[in-house]
Design an enzyme around this catalytic site. Structure first.
Site, PDB file in Angstrom:
ATOM      1  N   TYR A  64     -84.129 -32.287 -39.638  1.00 38.21           N
ATOM      2  CA  TYR A  64     -83.829 -32.121 -41.812  1.00 38.21           C
ATOM      3  C   TYR A  64     -84.050 -31.079 -42.234  1.00 38.21           C
ATOM      4  CZ  TYR A  64     -82.978 -32.552 -46.052  1.00 38.21           C
ATOM      5  OH  TYR A  64     -82.275 -32.779 -47.572  1.00 38.21           O
TER       6      TYR A  64
ATOM      7  N   LYS B 258     -81.859 -27.564 -43.366  1.00 40.74           N
ATOM      8  CA  LYS B 258     -81.573 -27.104 -44.400  1.00 40.74           C
ATOM      9  C   LYS B 258     -81.711 -25.530 -44.722  1.00 40.74           C
ATOM     10  CE  LYS B 258     -79.687 -29.103 -48.071  1.00 40.74           C
ATOM     11  NZ  LYS B 258     -78.757 -28.647 -47.987  1.00 40.74           N
TER      12      LYS B 258
ATOM     13  N   THR C  42     -83.356 -28.153 -50.794  1.00 42.81           N
ATOM     14  CA  THR C  42     -84.195 -29.136 -50.824  1.00 42.81           C
ATOM     15  C   THR C  42     -85.854 -28.711 -51.029  1.00 42.81           C
ATOM     16  OG1 THR C  42     -85.249 -30.815 -49.758  1.00 42.81           O
ATOM     17  CG2 THR C  42     -84.239 -29.584 -48.307  1.00 42.81           C
ATOM     18  N   ASP C  43     -86.669 -28.918 -51.655  1.00 43.46           N
ATOM     19  CA  ASP C  43     -87.826 -28.669 -51.085  1.00 43.46           C
ATOM     20  C   ASP C  43     -88.643 -28.830 -49.560  1.00 43.46           C
ATOM     21  OD1 ASP C  43     -87.970 -30.915 -51.897  1.00 43.46           O
ATOM     22  OD2 ASP C  43     -89.681 -31.258 -52.553  1.00 43.46           O
ATOM     23  N   GLU C  44     -88.725 -29.144 -48.899  1.00 40.91           N
ATOM     24  CA  GLU C  44     -88.450 -29.975 -48.068  1.00 40.91           C
ATOM     25  C   GLU C  44     -88.449 -28.665 -47.132  1.00 40.91           C
ATOM     26  OE1 GLU C  44     -88.024 -33.755 -45.470  1.00 40.91           O
ATOM     27  OE2 GLU C  44     -87.336 -34.834 -47.206  1.00 40.91           O
TER      28      GLU C  44
END
Length: 323
Positions: A149, A153, A125-127
């Protein structure tokens, strides 16, 4: 005999769309779909995939070494979607995120390495980059996660990368922006807002709504992953984005416009802790391979709303179960 895929998390939103994409675009492909069917895995989605043929569903946990080993031993491609993925839930209870997203990824990639699976795509994810105030984060940007979260990741990304260094294992990591489209679990922003309005309820908007996200139609994400399976350079990281940031308040207004409703249907709620202001990735690397989004938010948002209007049979049982 076509390629044999193991797709983890294939009963979820992006995973199930990817299974459909592969079965549609690769006539002889066979897909083994490993999913634990936790709250975000939907059994009716699995039934629809079964109806397509060449799909085998296995209910199980990516943290189960014996099960994973038996499945990985007989596949050509692993595409790893399985993850706990809701930020708010990670704030309420981080442990399952660390266990599934880090430990589970470790079990899976180690089995793939031992069995010599030549194509392994870890979907991230870009997060993991955290909030990007200006500009766009390249694949070489520092990881700066803000939630349990995104930290889990980032940890799984680093674990996958370490296998390239330690074992010379050629996995690919992808980092995508926010997805939307059919079969998205109705706790996420777009399906939550759409289904709330269908039920005559207001839409809960965090804070002042200035938080920006880059929305990519799920089919475009699937096309990007499929391209990387065939043409991506092993051991590399690829950002996948639409390069079209939209503040949450603007997205909310667009949804309200589709329903011919005004802003009185917005319920302002307190912002969540550590809410990143802006996500933005530089997807130049994958675009050089010939990929670009085929759909814009303006084109597909109304279609997505129409899907939820037509598929109450899919989402109503979910909302009734989880509230």
């Amino acid at each position: 005999m076509g390629r044999r895929y193991l797709v983890t998390g294939g009963a979820g939103f992006i995973g199930s769309n990817f299974v459909r994409y592969v079965l549609t675009h690769e006539a002889k492909a066979q897909v083994v779909n490993l999913d634990l069917l936790t709250y975000a895995g939907v059994e009716s989605t699995v039934a629809e995939l079964d109806a397509l043929g060449r799909h085998q569903f296995v209910r199980g946990d990516i943290r189960d070494p014996a099960l994973v080993d038996s499945l990985v031993a007989d596949v050509d491609v692993v595409v790893h979607f399985a993850a706990e993925s809701h930020v708010d839930r990670s704030i309420d209870g981080p442990t399952v995120f660390l266990d599934t997203n880090v430990v589970g990824t470790g079990v899976l990639i180690d089995a793939a390495r031992r069995h010599g699976v030549g194509t392994f795509v870890h979907v991230s994810t870009d997060e993991v980059y955290g909030s990007i105030e200006v500009g766009f984060a390249p694949e070489t940007a520092a990881l700066n996660p803000s939630s349990p979260y995104s930290a889990s990741k980032a940890g799984s990304d680093l674990l996958v990368s370490s296998y390239a260094v330690t074992f010379d294992y050629p996995a690919i990591i992808t980092r995508c922006t926010n997805n939307y489209g059919p079969y998205q679990f109705p706790e996420k922003l777009i399906p939550l807002f759409v289904t709330n309005l269908m039920e005559g309820k207001k839409v809960p908007l965090y804070g002042d709504g200035r938080n920006e996200r880059d929305w990519l139609y799920v089919e475009d994400h699937c096309a990007a992953i499929y391209l990387l399976i065939n043409e991506g350079e092993k051991g590399e990281i690829y950002n996948i984005g639409a390069d079209a940031q939209v503040p949450n308040i603007e997205l909310t207004k667009r949804i309200l416009d589709i329903f011919d409703l005004d802003e009185s249907w917005i319920e302002r709620v307190p912002d969540r802790p550590g809410h990143d202001l802006r996500y933005a990735v530089d997807s130049t690397k994958i675009r050089k391979l010939g990929w670009a989004p085929a759909h814009s938010l303006d084109e597909r948002l109304a279609d997505t709303v129409d899907w939820y209007r037509r598929r109450e049979d899919w989402w109503r049982p979910i909302k009734e179960r989880f509230g």
